[in-house]
Design an enzyme around this catalytic site. Structure first.
Site, PDB file in Angstrom:
ATOM      1  N   CYS A 127       0.887  -1.142   0.191  1.00 31.57           N
ATOM      2  CA  CYS A 127      -0.112  -0.116  -0.037  1.00 31.57           C
ATOM      3  C   CYS A 127       0.883   1.238  -0.112  1.00 31.57           C
ATOM      4  CB  CYS A 127      -0.910   0.047   1.157  1.00 31.57           C
ATOM      5  SG  CYS A 127      -0.192  -0.257   2.956  1.00 31.57           S
ATOM      6  N   CYS A 135      -3.579  -2.441  -0.734  1.00 37.23           N
ATOM      7  CA  CYS A 135      -2.448  -3.469  -0.712  1.00 37.23           C
ATOM      8  C   CYS A 135      -2.404  -4.518  -1.640  1.00 37.23           C
ATOM      9  CB  CYS A 135      -2.799  -4.148   0.818  1.00 37.23           C
ATOM     10  SG  CYS A 135      -3.039  -2.967   2.102  1.00 37.23           S
ATOM     11  N   LYS A 204      -5.876  -9.518  11.079  1.00 38.51           N
ATOM     12  CA  LYS A 204      -5.650  -8.264  10.790  1.00 38.51           C
ATOM     13  C   LYS A 204      -6.983  -7.476  10.395  1.00 38.51           C
ATOM     14  CE  LYS A 204      -3.392  -4.340   8.398  1.00 38.51           C
ATOM     15  NZ  LYS A 204      -2.246  -3.871   7.520  1.00 38.51           N
ATOM     16  N   ARG A 214      -1.648   5.775   8.521  1.00 40.14           N
ATOM     17  CA  ARG A 214      -2.026   6.127   7.168  1.00 40.14           C
ATOM     18  C   ARG A 214      -1.522   7.689   6.766  1.00 40.14           C
ATOM     19  NH1 ARG A 214      -7.508   2.925   6.304  1.00 40.14           N
ATOM     20  NH2 ARG A 214      -6.637   0.961   6.956  1.00 40.14           N
ATOM     21  N   GLU A 242      -8.221 -17.634  10.165  1.00 41.79           N
ATOM     22  CA  GLU A 242      -7.236 -17.066   9.295  1.00 41.79           C
ATOM     23  C   GLU A 242      -5.885 -17.257  10.107  1.00 41.79           C
ATOM     24  OE1 GLU A 242      -6.601 -14.940   7.059  1.00 41.79           O
ATOM     25  OE2 GLU A 242      -8.084 -13.657   6.545  1.00 41.79           O
ATOM     26  N   LYS A 257      -3.885  -7.781  15.204  1.00 38.85           N
ATOM     27  CA  LYS A 257      -3.749  -6.271  15.169  1.00 38.85           C
ATOM     28  C   LYS A 257      -5.216  -5.750  14.846  1.00 38.85           C
ATOM     29  CE  LYS A 257      -1.761  -3.127  12.031  1.00 38.85           C
ATOM     30  NZ  LYS A 257      -1.236  -2.810  10.643  1.00 38.85           N
ATOM     31  N   SER A 283      -1.296   2.789  15.748  1.00 39.16           N
ATOM     32  CA  SER A 283      -1.207   4.066  15.829  1.00 39.16           C
ATOM     33  C   SER A 283      -2.384   4.845  16.448  1.00 39.16           C
ATOM     34  CB  SER A 283      -1.097   4.543  14.388  1.00 39.16           C
ATOM     35  OG  SER A 283      -2.233   4.389  13.538  1.00 39.16           O
ATOM     36  N   TYR A 322       4.697   2.122  19.567  1.00 37.95           N
ATOM     37  CA  TYR A 322       5.156   3.216  19.271  1.00 37.95           C
ATOM     38  C   TYR A 322       5.841   3.992  20.213  1.00 37.95           C
ATOM     39  CZ  TYR A 322       3.100   2.653  14.791  1.00 37.95           C
ATOM     40  OH  TYR A 322       2.646   2.120  13.463  1.00 37.95           O
TER      41      TYR A 322
HETATM   42  C1  PBG Z   1      -0.065  -1.755   5.912  1.00 38.43           C
HETATM   43  C2  PBG Z   1       0.045  -1.531   7.273  1.00 38.43           C
HETATM   44  C3  PBG Z   1      -0.950  -0.642   8.053  1.00 38.43           C
HETATM   45  C4  PBG Z   1      -0.681  -0.728   9.361  1.00 38.43           C
HETATM   46  C5  PBG Z   1       0.571  -1.571   9.346  1.00 38.43           C
HETATM   47  N1  PBG Z   1       0.735  -2.110   8.275  1.00 38.43           N
HETATM   48  C6  PBG Z   1      -2.187   0.152   7.740  1.00 38.43           C
HETATM   49  C7  PBG Z   1      -3.294  -0.181   7.135  1.00 38.43           C
HETATM   50  O1  PBG Z   1      -3.512  -1.377   7.173  1.00 38.43           O
HETATM   51  O2  PBG Z   1      -4.057   0.513   6.371  1.00 38.43           O
HETATM   52  C8  PBG Z   1      -1.113   0.012  10.595  1.00 38.43           C
HETATM   53  C9  PBG Z   1      -0.349   0.236  11.738  1.00 38.43           C
HETATM   54  C10 PBG Z   1      -0.800   1.322  12.472  1.00 38.43           C
HETATM   55  O3  PBG Z   1      -2.077   1.722  12.540  1.00 38.43           O
HETATM   56  O4  PBG Z   1      -0.033   1.472  13.590  1.00 38.43           O
HETATM   57  N2  PBG Z   1      -1.007  -2.469   5.435  1.00 38.43           N
END
Ligand code: PBG
Length: 335
Positions: A127, A135, A204, A214, A242, A257, A283, A322
């Site tokens: 992505c 992605c 995820k 993002r 999954e 996640k 994040s 983080y």
């Molecule tokens: C990439 C990816 C994402 C995150 C980790 N790898 C974003 C998404 O799937 O849009 C998110 C990590 C975060 O929010 O800290 N696909």
């Protein structure tokens, strides 16, 4: 647990809470810097530290600056980093993701050279490198654009191999295409990286908590959303399916996640499979605490440590956060 209350007429749980040393002695879950992985964002240039507005204290870093940040983390006791890349340009085939001299590949080589004992994890996804921000490969369908699954696998596998060639220690696919762990495992093996493990983002979820990321990775989809490949927040049983698939395909570590809003999933995954299990404190989880703390509404250290301890208690062996460097500092200071 089947304890008849009458059997313990004199039970007073507070006895074991009366002294700090007693509380530490009976603590069931421990949080340690050695369980943390710090996400870092690599961008082109030199001496660049671009702040990310929605993630106070987090920056897009040129490779020279990223080295400093990784060294600080390693010295604080954080064993590893996970790398994301912001390429100079994007296209519809994500060529920057698997370019020999791509931004992540450059960062990996520099880290490998300068910090030989640091664990280097690379996020494998397209992505950040796609002009449209999805992605996978996009094609026109009768109802609008669709994200293609199988043709994307070859690009993900190429990306993983290019990371391993640069010196990555652990490959972490986050794209959520079906079959990608198998495709990556096969490609790594064929290229001689039979000993490079895979940590899959196995469960995820399509989450609003990725919002700040993002901005950080400049990877928001330009149309639609990720709901045709990331999971629906409603589904726990599906998360187990999954994870099972990723294990069958060769995942060595499985990840859930986001973390905080999915502690039940984390617990089920750990209890069901007993594999090394990671959780990504994403994040949005980070930014919520930061934002409230900045207003004086919440204690940053207390809330962060409590959230991470809960993630450990739910079943995570490894936490991507983080806050890793701050946490390492707080723990050293005896939090
Ligand atoms: C990439 C990816 C994402 C995150 C980790 N790898 C974003 C998404 O799937 O849009 C998110 C990590 C975060 O929010 O800290 N696909």
């Amino acid at each position: 647990m089947n304890v008849a209350p009458a059997a313990f007429p004199r039970s007073r749980p507070r006895r074991l809470r009366s002294l700090p040393a007693l509380r530490r002695l009976v603590a069931e879950t421990r949080l340690s810097a050695s369980q943390l992985i710090l996400p870092l964002f690599a961008r082109p240039g030199r001496r660049e530290r671009r702040p990310i507005g929605s993630m106070p204290g987090v920056f897009q870093l040129s490779v020279d600056e990223l080295l400093k940040e990784a060294e600080t983390a390693f010295k604080a006791g954080v064993p590893g980093v996970i790398l994301f890349g912001i390429p100079a340009s994007k296209d519809s085939r994500a060529t920057g993701a698997y370019a020999r001299n791509g931004i992540v590949q450059q960062a990996v080589r520099a880290l490998r050279r300068e910090l030989p004992d640091l664990l280097i994890v690379t996020d494998v996804c397209l992505c950040e490198y796609m002009s449209h921000g999805h992605c996978g490969l996009v094609e026109k369908g009768p109802r609008g654009p669709v994200i293609r699954n199988d043709p994307t696998l070859a690009l993900l596998a190429r990306t993983a191999v290019s990371h391993a060639e640069a010196g990555a220690d652990l490959i972490a696919p986050s794209d959520m295409m079906d079959g990608r762990v198998g495709a990556i495992r096969e490609a790594l093996d064929k290229s001689g990286f039979t000993d490079t493990p895979i940590m899959s983002y196995a469960a995820k979820f399509a989450s609003a908590f990725y919002g700040p990321f993002r901005e950080a990775a400049e990877s928001a989809p330009h149309f639609g959303d990720r709901r045709s490949y990331q999971m629906d927040a409603a589904n726990g049983d599906e998360a187990l399916r999954e994870v099972a698939l990723d294990i069958q395909e060769g995942a060595d570590i499985v990840m859930v996640k986001p973390a905080l809003a999915y502690l039940d999933i984390l617990h089920r995954v750990k209890s069901e499979f007993r594999l090394p299990t990671a959780a990504y404190a994403v994040s949005g989880e980070f930014s919520m605490i930061k934002a409230a703390a900045a207003r004086g509404w919440i204690d940053e250290r207390g809330a962060t440590l409590e959230a991470l301890l809960s993630i450990r208690r739910a079943g995570a062996d490894i936490i991507l956060t983080y806050s890793a460097v701050d946490v390492a500092g707080w723990l050293k200071a005896g939090a």
